[in-house]
Every structure is written in C-alpha cells, then in structure tokens.
Design a protein around this motif. Structure first.
Motif, PDB file in Angstrom:
ATOM      1  N   LYS A  25       0.839  -1.229   0.000  1.00 21.02           N
ATOM      2  CA  LYS A  25       0.000   0.000   0.000  1.00 21.02           C
ATOM      3  C   LYS A  25       0.864   1.266   0.000  1.00 21.02           C
ATOM      4  N   TYR A  26       2.167   1.098   0.373  1.00 23.99           N
ATOM      5  CA  TYR A  26       2.999   2.312   0.396  1.00 23.99           C
ATOM      6  C   TYR A  26       3.680   2.542  -0.952  1.00 23.99           C
ATOM      7  N   ARG A  62       9.593  10.680   0.546  1.00 25.30           N
ATOM      8  CA  ARG A  62       8.184  10.347   0.753  1.00 25.30           C
ATOM      9  C   ARG A  62       7.960   9.944   2.219  1.00 25.30           C
ATOM     10  N   PRO A  63       7.965  10.917   3.132  1.00 21.41           N
ATOM     11  CA  PRO A  63       7.884  10.625   4.573  1.00 21.41           C
ATOM     12  C   PRO A  63       6.582   9.924   4.994  1.00 21.41           C
ATOM     13  N   GLU A  64       5.476  10.121   4.245  1.00 17.10           N
ATOM     14  CA  GLU A  64       4.196   9.589   4.743  1.00 17.10           C
ATOM     15  C   GLU A  64       4.224   8.059   4.880  1.00 17.10           C
ATOM     16  N   ALA A  65       5.028   7.389   4.041  1.00 12.37           N
ATOM     17  CA  ALA A  65       5.052   5.905   4.142  1.00 12.37           C
ATOM     18  C   ALA A  65       5.517   5.485   5.527  1.00 12.37           C
ATOM     19  N   PHE A  66       6.624   6.059   5.973  1.00 11.07           N
ATOM     20  CA  PHE A  66       7.169   5.642   7.278  1.00 11.07           C
ATOM     21  C   PHE A  66       6.228   6.020   8.412  1.00 11.07           C
ATOM     22  N   TYR A  67       5.668   7.249   8.352  1.00  6.79           N
ATOM     23  CA  TYR A  67       4.834   7.693   9.488  1.00  6.79           C
ATOM     24  C   TYR A  67       3.539   6.891   9.577  1.00  6.79           C
ATOM     25  N   PHE A 112      12.633   2.000   5.560  1.00  8.05           N
ATOM     26  CA  PHE A 112      13.613   2.396   6.587  1.00  8.05           C
ATOM     27  C   PHE A 112      14.861   2.984   5.933  1.00  8.05           C
ATOM     28  N   ASP A 113      14.646   3.668   4.783  1.00 11.70           N
ATOM     29  CA  ASP A 113      15.803   4.274   4.095  1.00 11.70           C
ATOM     30  C   ASP A 113      15.766   5.780   4.306  1.00 11.70           C
ATOM     31  N   ILE A 114      16.862   6.347   4.763  1.00  9.97           N
ATOM     32  CA  ILE A 114      16.876   7.751   5.197  1.00  9.97           C
ATOM     33  C   ILE A 114      16.590   8.705   4.021  1.00  9.97           C
ATOM     34  N   ASP A 115      17.091   8.364   2.848  1.00 14.22           N
ATOM     35  CA  ASP A 115      16.835   9.244   1.675  1.00 14.22           C
ATOM     36  C   ASP A 115      15.363   9.172   1.282  1.00 14.22           C
ATOM     37  N   TYR A 116      14.834   7.948   1.296  1.00 16.27           N
ATOM     38  CA  TYR A 116      13.435   7.799   0.888  1.00 16.27           C
ATOM     39  C   TYR A 116      12.511   8.490   1.890  1.00 16.27           C
ATOM     40  N   GLU A 121      12.703  -2.461   1.863  1.00 16.18           N
ATOM     41  CA  GLU A 121      13.506  -1.805   2.912  1.00 16.18           C
ATOM     42  C   GLU A 121      13.511  -0.287   2.788  1.00 16.18           C
ATOM     43  N   ALA A 122      12.940   0.243   1.651  1.00 14.61           N
ATOM     44  CA  ALA A 122      12.912   1.711   1.488  1.00 14.61           C
ATOM     45  C   ALA A 122      12.195   2.371   2.653  1.00 14.61           C
TER      46      ALA A 122
END
Ligand code: APR
Length: 385
Positions: free
Chosen positions: A70-71, A88-93, A80-84, A77-78
């Motif tokens: 869905k992301y 696109r911060p919304e995926a991690f949050y 948890f990738d600092i550049d990604y 692993e993106a």
C-alpha cells in the motif's frame, strides 16, 4: 607413556557430555541448573514480538516486507531508508502508527529475559527490535542494547532537537508526518522528527559498539526469533568464547555454517568436526513455546507465567483498563456493601420491635446469599455504589 585415557574427551561446551555426543535443549537446561551458565546473553529479533501482534519483517506472507504494497515502495527496505524518508515521509509515518509502543504487551520471551534478570543470570539483552517491549517487560536499561534503536526517543533531522515518544505520539497516532516546530526548522521539508530507529545507511548506536566486549565473558548465548540476515548484529554470535554453548530458538534454522570448511555459523550437526565437540543446539518452533519448554526443564515455568500475568495486569491497570482481578475486587466491595445495608435495615426493625427471631434467621440467609450477576461492575453504571 601413560595409558590412553579410558574416558572419551568431554564436550568443551557441555562438560557432562562426551565430545562425540550431540547436546540437546535438556543439556542447556542442565548447564543452567548446575550453575555452569551464569552470564547468559540473549540476541533477539522480530520473531519474539510476533506473539504480541507485531509482524516480523521477512516471514513469507505475514512479514512486514510482504505487506508494504500500500505504500508503493520502490523496494521493501525503502521504508527504513533515510533518503526515501525525506522524499516520501508519509510511508514511514503511516507504518510508525501501526508499530508505535503502547498498543502491545511483552511476550513470554520478553518475560523470560526478565526472569533471567531476576535470577541474576542475564548478562545482556541485545535486540534488533524497535518496539521497546524489553523495557516494558521491566528489563533494566543497563542490560538492554537496542541495536537498531527504538521508538523510545526521537530527534529533528534538521536541528537535532530531542523529542520523547510521548511528545510526538498524538501526531503519529493521527498518521501525520511529524515536523519540528523550532523557528529555524519551520517550513523546511527536511525538518522531520524521526524516531531514533536505525535506518539503512545510518550507524548503530554507540552502546552497540561500547558493549561488544560483554560477549567475551558470556557462558551461554541464546538467539531467538531472528533470521540473522542483517549485520553487524548477526556477527555477534561469533563473539562468544569458542567453548560457549549457543542455543537457537526459532521457527526456522538460520545462521548455519555453509560447509565443513566454514568457520562461521551454527554447527548443529558437527559437520566442521571442530575440536571440543558440538556446542550449538537448536530448538525449532515458536519462540514462546521453546522458552516455556526450557523453563519447564528448569522448574521455572510457573514463575515465568506469573511474571507475565503480573506484568500484563500492571500494564492494564496503568492504562485504567478493567482487569478480571479488578472486577472480582469490585464485586466483593458491592457484596460487602449490600450485606451491611441488609444488616442495618434489620437492625432498625429489631430495635423498633418490628422483627423477631425468625427475621434475624432470614437475614443470615439473605446476607450469605448475596450474589452479583453484573459482568463488569466497574463499568456497569447500574452497579450500586
Ligand atoms: N517464534 C519463533 N520464530 C519466529 C516467530 C515465532 N513466533 N515468528 C517469526 N519467527 C522467525 C522467522 O522465521 C524469522 O527467522 O523470526 C525470524 C524473523 O526474521 P526477520 O523478519 O528477518 O526479523 P529480524 O531478524 O528481526 O530482522 C532483522 O532486519 O529489516 C531489518 O531492522 C530490521 O531489525 C530488523 C532486521
């Protein structure tokens, strides 16, 4: 020349075994029971938290990396990738909301580490998990190494201002991207507040490196619920003394030597023919069950279950949740109050000459018969009192 010794050489990791005998979980229990394992190090991965409802990363189908479609990530692993993260911060949050501490309770495995600590046998709880369940289970901070960081603290990527997990929880639970509100960060896309989780490409916490030496005095290593895919964490298993027994408790066999000449990895079958005999034991299957089996052999199973039950009860009470124990307590309170009310009424009647002996007998029956049918008198507004 002396006669060759009659008894076969002993297994260096399991001295009660001959060098050519294969150790089992029972032999690990014997080491602990005989006081030969006093500095136990544990290495844990996501597999010890799946029972808490937190998915692991790589189990086919159920693992997190299989469920990130869905992301719309370029690769799993993106997340948890600092550049990604900056792109696109919304995926991690969004993921952070699903994994955030406070919605999960420690498992039997976490309380097993706590039990080792209570018995002064835990030399260190090294975890790859970011869920802080080791802390919540009551393991002392000084014994925990969160090798991949955790949600416990956070910091602004721009100004490095520190935030606690409570400070940013409301926004995280709303699924929002959390940004720093410091003046110098306002309006900057990069001013993301990121939990102190180690992203791919980032360094591990200093504590990981400053405590590596603890493995050299370990006399039993227990590895639980990890694929041993990610370094440098997976290399820790090579840091224990060569005579240190190692136990793997995992759904699948992992970390094994890849041939007789390999010096690295678990050698459960003695393929390397290393001197001193086999020192690696595996107990395949569910981690909680494996730990309970070991604790049954040690006579600690009831203690472990009690530790978990008390831990969960304390967590429920801290959240103001109704626990079965609290419901029973409340029911007793209400029954007692009913009894006192009945006694008071009849006492008045006897004083006023309106009740005789048979009424007092009825009273005794009434007081003894007081029962309560409410399921949850704490939240049942109709409950008296
Ligand atoms: N009981 C025992 N083993 C289990 C259970 C369980 N209930 N559930 C899962 N496992 C096993 C899986 O079979 C697998 O071997 O736990 C292991 C989990 O492996 P991963 O999903 O790869 O998790 P982990 O080893 O912790 O990953 C390491 O990878 O992406 C990074 O930073 C992330 O810390 C993570 C690291």
């Amino acid at each position: 020349m002396g006669s060759p010794s009659s008894s076969p050489a002993a297994n260096r990791a399991f001295p009660h075994l001959a060098a050519d005998e294969r150790p089992t979980l029972k032999d690990v229990a014997k080491l602990i029971k005989d006081g030969k394992a006093k500095r136990i190090m544990v290495m844990a991965g996501a597999g010890i938290s799946t029972a808490a409802g937190i998915p692991d990363f790589r189990s086919p189908g159920t693992g997190l990396y299989d469920n990130l479609a869905k992301y719309d990530l370029p690769y799993p692993e993106a997340i948890f990738d600092i550049d990604y993260l900056e792109e696109r911060p919304e995926a991690f949050y969004t993921l952070a909301k699903e994994l955030y501490p406070g919605n999960f309770k420690p498992t039997i495995c976490h309380y097993f580490f706590r039990l080792l600590q209570e018995k002064s046998l835990l030399a260190g709880a090294w975890t790859q998990n970011i869920d802080t369940l080791e802390r919540i289970a009551g393991i002392e901070d000084d014994l925990i190494v969160e090798a991949h960081g955790s949600f416990a603290e956070a910091a602004c990527l721009n100004c490095r201002k520190k935030y606690t997990k409570e400070e940013i929880k409301p926004q995280i639970m709303r699924g929002e991207v959390v940004r720093c509100q410091e003046k110098r960060c306002k309006g900057k896309d990069a001013a993301l507040i990121k939990p102190n989780i180690v992203f791919f490409g980032e360094g591990l916490p200093d504590r990981f490196f400053s405590r590596l030496s603890h493995f050299s005095s370990c006399d039993l290593l227990i590895v639980l619920g990890t694929s041993l895919t990610v370094g440098p964490f997976n290399s820790l298993m090579h840091r224990v003394p060569s005579s240190c027994p190692r136990l793997l408790i995992n759904l699948e066999s992992v970390g094994e030597v890849d041939g007789p000449r390999s010096r690295e990895g678990f050698d459960f079958d003695g393929v390397t023919g290393r001197a001193g005999g086999i020192r690696d034991v595996r107990r395949l299957g569910d981690a909680d069950e494996g730990v309970l089996e070991l604790c049954e052999m040690l006579g600690w199973a009831d203690e472990l279950r009690r530790l978990k039950d008390e831990g969960w009860k304390a967590l429920d009470e801290a959240e103001g949740k109704t626990t079965p124990a609290k419901v029973e307590e409340r029911k007793e309170e209400i029954k007692e109050a009913k009894r006192e009310e009945i006694v008071a009424h009849v006492g008045e009647a006897v004083e006023g000459g309106k009740a005789g002996k048979e009424d007092v007998d009825d009273l005794t029956k009434a007081v003894e018969g007081v029962s309560l049918e409410q399921k949850d008198p704490i939240n049942d507004k109709k409950a008296p009192l």
